[in-house]
Design an enzyme around this catalytic site. Structure first.
Site, PDB file in Angstrom:
ATOM      1  N   GLY A   1       3.121  -0.843  11.218  1.00 32.74           N
ATOM      2  CA  GLY A   1       2.341  -1.557  10.212  1.00 32.74           C
ATOM      3  C   GLY A   1       2.788  -1.205   8.801  1.00 32.74           C
TER       4      GLY A   1
ATOM      5  N   GLY B   1       1.412  -2.449   6.081  1.00 31.28           N
ATOM      6  CA  GLY B   1       0.338  -2.804   5.161  1.00 31.28           C
ATOM      7  C   GLY B   1       0.017  -1.630   4.254  1.00 31.28           C
ATOM      8  N   TYR B   2      -1.074  -1.748   3.525  1.00 29.26           N
ATOM      9  CA  TYR B   2      -1.391  -0.741   2.517  1.00 29.26           C
ATOM     10  C   TYR B   2      -1.691   0.628   3.127  1.00 29.26           C
ATOM     11  CZ  TYR B   2      -1.704  -4.867  -0.443  1.00 29.26           C
ATOM     12  OH  TYR B   2      -1.413  -6.026  -1.104  1.00 29.26           O
TER      13      TYR B   2
ATOM     14  N   GLY C   1      -0.565   1.781   6.028  1.00 26.69           N
ATOM     15  CA  GLY C   1       0.698   2.306   6.516  1.00 26.69           C
ATOM     16  C   GLY C   1       1.561   2.858   5.401  1.00 26.69           C
TER      17      GLY C   1
ATOM     18  N   GLY D   1      -4.800  -1.788  10.791  1.00 23.04           N
ATOM     19  CA  GLY D   1      -6.109  -2.281  10.382  1.00 23.04           C
ATOM     20  C   GLY D   1      -7.266  -1.596  11.074  1.00 23.04           C
TER      21      GLY D   1
ATOM     22  N   HIS E   1      -3.339   9.435 -27.333  1.00 24.31           N
ATOM     23  CA  HIS E   1      -1.896   9.494 -27.099  1.00 24.31           C
ATOM     24  C   HIS E   1      -1.509  10.926 -26.724  1.00 24.31           C
ATOM     25  CE1 HIS E   1       2.402   8.826 -27.786  1.00 24.31           C
ATOM     26  NE2 HIS E   1       2.402   9.968 -28.486  1.00 24.31           N
TER      27      HIS E   1
END
Length: 445
Positions: free
Chosen positions: A165, A167-168, A170, A255, A430
């Site tokens: 997988g 996907g995110y 994985g 998933g 900054h």
């Protein structure tokens, strides 16, 4: 059988927050949780916090065994804190056991001392989701199999890890394990990498992960998993060519499915969709009056902050003016915790094109940001889409160090319908990544 004012099945984010709130209103609450290891819910025990702790430790160069020990200590502390957050309330009972419905408003809880029956005037289902394992021959029974849960309980680092997988989930694990020093191969049957992302962003993410040591095998069939002589192999094929990948562990990252299979919903009028997700309306009501579903169990985006906002919808209905809805939740930012993080809110260029949405594109390489030089990580890009007529922000994709933090600033501007010029002209501290909005938004492409 005892009648209880409020029953919450599952100790997840939305449910535990609701339980605490109801107790503060003087209401009686029964919280049923099947595992003491899940007090506090998925996020603190097996998902967001432990995984991000390990990702952070990997980036810092901590060895795997030390990182795992630290993660376990953190989770134990959080679990204890969450338990007492509820159990110490006079009107809350935390019951260890597995609940299943016997009718619309009646549940049986199987406990260590036997079954107990309860009727709830209000019932809130908050059982979350569980990892899915694809139907690949030999995978389910393989001793090398890991899920997103068990992958964080390893005592030693796998030398060769195959992740199924791309996907995110994985990719987060691929990034983390590669940082720890594992040899990681990601396999996926899709040819396109991160198909929901803009092509330029997806190409950068893939190149950076490959540079970190991750190998990708995309557009392949995963034929079978086998183990012989103590060695596990994953057989993949493409265009008639077959390859055997040797693996110490195989992580199924394909998933998560709503955890409803053992709730006994067939004994009720509570409807589910074809994935087992409980169907809800705009205020999280199920198809049975007086029963709500919260968080991952109802399908949709699986984020702890969605579950928390589900609580707000229910709180507003029961004790507010009842105006909060899923449909007016507003934009929801997301983050993928790779290195550097990939964060997003609203539309991508790809989505804007698909919708026929006109836009101004602002784009800045991370290498142009002073703070990136300080952090010694100049990889990535910032992108923002703006409506040319209204000057409102349509969406942003931030692939940069600290992107997971500053995406919330963009989401706030979008929710408040503020023009992009506010971010452009803001005075920032900054050196920071956020000050890059000054330069990003100077001139569209």
């Amino acid at each position: 059988m005892k009648t209880v004012q409020n029953i919450i099945i599952g100790f997840g984010k939305g449910g535990k927050t609701l339980a605490k709130f109801l107790a503060q209103q003087g209401e009686e609450v029964l919280v049923v949780e099947k595992s003491r290891e899940m007090y506090g819910g998925t996020c603190i025990n097996i998902a967001c916090l432990p995984s991000k702790r390990l990702i952070t430790e990997a980036a810092r160069g901590t060895d795997f065994a030390t990182a795992i020990r630290g993660k376990r200590e953190m989770v134990a502390q959080l679990r204890d804190k969450n338990y007492h957050m509820l159990a110490d309330e006079d009107t809350i009972t935390v019951l260890d056991g597995t609940a299943h419905f016997t009718s619309d408003h009646t549940i049986t809880v199987d406990t260590a001392t036997g079954p107990q029956e309860f009727t709830g005037k209000r019932i809130f289902i908050n059982t979350g989701a569980q990892p899915t394992v694809p139907a690949i021959p030999g995978l389910q029974e393989s001793p090398a199999l890991l899920t997103s849960t068990s992958a964080m309980e390893l005592d030693s680092l796998p030398q060769k890890l195959v992740i199924i997988g791309a996907g995110y989930i994985g990719l987060e694990f691929a990034s983390m394990f590669a940082e720890f020093g594992a040899q990681v191969t990601v396999v996926d049957h899709h040819q396109e990498f991160l198909p929901r992302e803009d092509a330029d962003v997806a190409a950068m993410v893939k190149a950076n992960l490959e540079q970190a040591g991750v190998t990708f095998r995309l557009g392949v069939n995963i034929n079978q998993v086998s183990t012989a002589n103590g060695q596990t192999q994953v057989e993949i094929s493409r265009d008639g060519h077959t390859t055997q990948l040797v693996a110490d562990k195989i992580l199924a990252a394909t998933g998560r499915r709503p955890a409803t299979a053992k709730l006994g919903l067939e004994n009720t009028g509570i409807a589910v969709d074809d994935r087992g997700a409980i169907k809800v309306d705009d205020q999280l009501h199920t198809t049975v009056p007086g029963v709500w579903a919260i968080g991952d169990v109802k399908g949709g985006p699986q984020f702890t902050y969605i579950s928390l906002d589900d609580f707000r919808i229910i709180k507003d209905e029961l004790f507010g003016n009842g105006t909060r809805r899923i449909s007016n939740r507003g934009v929801v930012p997301t983050s993928v915790f790779i290195e550097p993080p990939l964060a997003q809110v609203g539309l991508t260029e790809k989505q804007a094109h698909a919708q026929g949405q006109d836009y101004l594109l602002f784009k800045l390489p991370v290498a142009a940001i002073p703070k990136a030089k300080v952090l010694k990580d100049q990889r990535g890009v910032l992108k923002m889409l703006v409506d040319p007529q209204t000057k409102l922000i349509l969406g942003a994709t931030l692939y940069a160090p600290e992107a997971h933090e500053i995406i919330n600033m963009v989401a706030l501007a979008m929710r408040a319908k503020l023009p992009y010029t506010l971010l452009r002209d803001q005075v920032y501290t900054h050196p920071t990544i956020s000050e890059a909005f000054n330069d990003l938004l100077k001139k569209p492409q």
